[in-house]
Design an enzyme around this catalytic site. Structure first.
Site: not given
Ligand code: NAD
Ligand code: LMR
Length: 358
Positions: A53, A55-56, A79, A126, A163-164, A195, A222, A273
């Site tokens: 992931g 490139a996200g 990605d 989200r 990932s959430n 957190d 979380h 993050m």
């Molecule tokens: N644990 C935490 O504290 C925390 C904090 C923030 C965000 N998150 C979670 O992290 C995740 C990503 O957030 P983001 O803002 O980077 O999202 P984003 O949409 O900007 O990036 C997600 C990336 O995942 C890639 N992707 C999708 N399906 C894929 C697959 N099958 N294989 C590989 N890559 C794939 C997409 O192409 C994209 O580049 C979300 O689920 C978000 O809720 C968790």
């Molecule tokens: O709040 C979210 O959906 C992303 C992440 O889990 C966070 O805590 O920022």
């Protein structure tokens, strides 16, 4: 005259032209770089890390910061979209970490083979009005597939799952690894570091301290009420009024939502993050290296409570989680929070387990 890099002129030119054409040189598919058990140029010591992931929103700054980490010798960026550009861009940073990009499911195995640490921020974020659990339907399948790849290609890697909904995706990963016969609970960690980062920041604001001097243990899970800051165990020891406790607990539990609302549809926390993920990954790598006393909070398979997963303070070492610390003394406010957290966690864990086994 002896040239740096060695080889005859045609080899040197081939090497340079490979660098000048990053679309070819940095991407899997180029025969020169195809071997996924790749070694750092110059044999720099360090660990091999894959970001799935990459490139996200989180993946890009996370990839950049991991490229700056001297413990990382090889960085694989995977990605399903846009890996090419991100890899080309990051590969120009003059740090010793070698970066390689992998695009799409057919390159997942090469991205994973030989990795010591796999960090997973793949999946959808989200939008305002959503809970993390609303992401389950899409992200559960993504995490399952990626973990199947890990079980096959790097079963001994430490996994940092971002990932959430983390409360459910970590149980999914555990079930996938169990099915594959590769499950080692010490190597599976849900990343709850954000957190802790938020708690340290918000508490420091209230106390008028430097956040770097503050350490708040955050346990449970979380999402919402499962995020349980133990303000009674803060370092340095401090006491709070009941208003301060209520304000801080609520702000820490809703920190993610605060960012989601501020971004107004453009995603959730990405920069803080990435910072938190790198702090956590660096701790995992220091543990792997054998450093003593590497202690962080993470959502892990656990017997600290009656639940099979619970975020706790853990000591990280050569095998991942070497020790999980008990909750310690909690006050009445925290005990009530713990009961609420456990109820919600139990349902989220079961949801993940059922999904993985259906
Ligand atoms: N644990 C935490 O504290 C925390 C904090 C923030 C965000 N998150 C979670 O992290 C995740 C990503 O957030 P983001 O803002 O980077 O999202 P984003 O949409 O900007 O990036 C997600 C990336 O995942 C890639 N992707 C999708 N399906 C894929 C697959 N099958 N294989 C590989 N890559 C794939 C997409 O192409 C994209 O580049 C979300 O689920 C978000 O809720 C968790
Ligand atoms: O709040 C979210 O959906 C992303 C992440 O889990 C966070 O805590 O920022």
């Amino acid at each position: 005259m002896q040239q740096h890099g060695g080889g005859d002129a045609s080899q040197r030119i081939a090497r340079i032209s490979a660098h000048l054409n990053p679309n070819k040189s940095q991407m899997e598919g180029n025969p020169n770089l195809e071997r996924s058990n790749c070694r750092a140029k110059g044999g720099a010591p360090g660990f091999k890390v894959a970001i799935l992931g990459a490139a996200g929103g989180i993946g890009q700054p996370l990839s950049m910061l991991m490229k700056m980490n001297p413990l990382v010798s090889v960085l694989h960026l995977y990605d399903v979209a846009n890996t090419l550009g991100v890899t080309s861009d990051i590969s120009h940073m003059d740090t010793s970490t070698v970066v390689r990009g992998f695009l799409g499911p057919q390159q997942l195995e090469n991205a994973l083979t030989g990795m010591d640490l796999v960090i997973i921020p793949a999946g959808v974020p989200r939008k305002p009005g959503m809970t993390r659990d609303d992401l389950f339907n899409i992200n559960a399948g993504i995490v399952k597939t990626l973990c199947e790849g890990i079980a096959k290609c790097c079963p001994k890697a430490i996994v940092n799952l971002i990932s959430n909904p983390v409360n459910s995706t970590v149980p999914i990963a555990a079930e996938v690894f169990k099915k594959a016969g590769t499950y080692d609970p010490r190597r599976l960690l849900g990343v709850t570091m954000l957190d802790v980062v938020r708690a340290n920041t918000f508490v420091a604001e209230v106390l008028g301290l430097d956040p770097r001097e503050v350490e708040v243990p955050v346990v449970g899970g979380h999402a919402g009420v499962t995020i349980l800051p133990l303000l009674s165990q803060i370092k340095p020891p401090c006491s709070f009024t009941s208003e301060e406790t209520a304000y801080l607990t609520s702000r820490i539990q809703n920190g993610g939502t605060e960012v989601v609302e501020a971004k107004a549809g453009a995603g959730s926390a990405t920069l803080s993050m990435a910072y938190a993920a790198v702090k956590f990954a660096d701790a995992c790598l220091r543990g792997l290296r054998g450093d003593a006393d590497v202690i962080k909070c993470a959502y892990v398979p656990s017997v600290v409570t009656e639940l099979p997963f619970f975020a706790s303070k853990v000591r990280l070492g050569r095998n991942g989680v070497e020790e999980i610390y008990p909750l310690g003394p909690v006050n009445e406010f925290e005990r009530a929070g713990l009961e609420m957290a456990k109820k919600e966690l139990a349902a989220s864990i079961q949801k993940g387990i059922s999904f993985a086994n259906k």
